[in-house]
Write an enzyme that holds these catalytic residues in place. Structure first.
Site, PDB file in Angstrom:
ATOM      1  N   GLY A   1      -2.824   4.590  -3.675  1.00  0.00           N
ATOM      2  CA  GLY A   1      -2.894   3.410  -4.514  1.00  0.00           C
ATOM      3  C   GLY A   1      -2.138   3.466  -5.823  1.00  0.00           C
TER       4      GLY A   1
ATOM      5  N   ILE B   1      -3.575   3.858   2.039  1.00  0.00           N
ATOM      6  CA  ILE B   1      -3.926   4.134   3.443  1.00  0.00           C
ATOM      7  C   ILE B   1      -5.178   5.006   3.519  1.00  0.00           C
ATOM      8  CG2 ILE B   1      -2.434   6.159   3.745  1.00  0.00           C
ATOM      9  CD1 ILE B   1      -2.430   3.742   6.531  1.00  0.00           C
TER      10      ILE B   1
ATOM     11  N   TYR C   1       0.834  -1.203   0.000  1.00  0.00           N
ATOM     12  CA  TYR C   1       0.000   0.000   0.000  1.00  0.00           C
ATOM     13  C   TYR C   1       0.867   1.251   0.000  1.00  0.00           C
ATOM     14  CZ  TYR C   1       0.745   0.797   5.062  1.00  0.00           C
ATOM     15  OH  TYR C   1       1.291   1.053   6.294  1.00  0.00           O
ATOM     16  N   CYS C   2       0.259   2.352  -0.416  1.00  0.00           N
ATOM     17  CA  CYS C   2       0.893   3.670  -0.378  1.00  0.00           C
ATOM     18  C   CYS C   2      -0.152   4.642   0.178  1.00  0.00           C
ATOM     19  CB  CYS C   2       1.402   4.077  -1.764  1.00  0.00           C
ATOM     20  SG  CYS C   2       0.108   4.225  -3.018  1.00  0.00           S
ATOM     21  N   ARG C   3      -0.163   5.842  -0.290  1.00  0.00           N
ATOM     22  CA  ARG C   3      -1.144   6.815   0.217  1.00  0.00           C
ATOM     23  C   ARG C   3      -2.501   6.651  -0.462  1.00  0.00           C
ATOM     24  NH1 ARG C   3       0.194  13.003   1.400  1.00  0.00           N
ATOM     25  NH2 ARG C   3      -1.126  13.059   3.219  1.00  0.00           N
TER      26      ARG C   3
END
Length: 136
Positions: free
Chosen positions: A100, A124, A96-98
């Site tokens: 996607g 996230i 995951y990142c901020r």
């Protein structure tokens, strides 16, 4: 029947290319990994926690600001190519990142190297919107 002008054809082609590019960077087409909704990712983590690496590819500044999913390992996307050898190929990787987008890039890289990868849709932000656990 009215003819379509060359400039309109170019515009239609550009719009189509832009749309395809958007689908590609979001991992919706030509993806060799699975995209999971945050709730499905949470369920997978609950069932198989010891067989999953939860990989956060954001920056440390973003983690300080937004928190992180408990149990995740931070490897910013720009450092990932140099740290791949530290990842266990026998485990599934949930990325995951901020929002996607970077996690799709990481998922593409990891899956091309033989890892079983799952991308958390929405990152996230999507995780938090579902009120799933986050730690500071």
């Amino acid at each position: 029947m009215k003819k379509i002008s060359p400039s309109n054809i170019i515009l239609i082609l550009l719009l189509g290319a832009g749309f395809l590019y958007y689908l590609y960077i979001k991992g919706l087409i030509f993806a060799n990994f699975d995209n999971l909704d945050p709730k499905d990712a949470y369920t997978l983590l609950q069932k198989e926690r010891d067989r999953i690496i939860l990989l956060d590819v954001r920056t440390s500044e973003e983690v300080k600001t937004d928190g992180k999913i408990p149990g995740s390992v931070l490897v910013p996307l720009d450092q990932l190519p140099n740290k791949i050898d530290k990842l266990d190929k026998n485990k599934k990787i949930l990325v995951y990142c901020r929002s996607g987008t970077r996690s799709v890039s990481a998922s593409r890289l990891l899956s091309s190297l033989g890892f079983k990868v799952y991308n958390i849709k929405g990152g996230i932000n999507g995780w938090k919107s579902e009120n799933l656990p986050v730690e500071k």
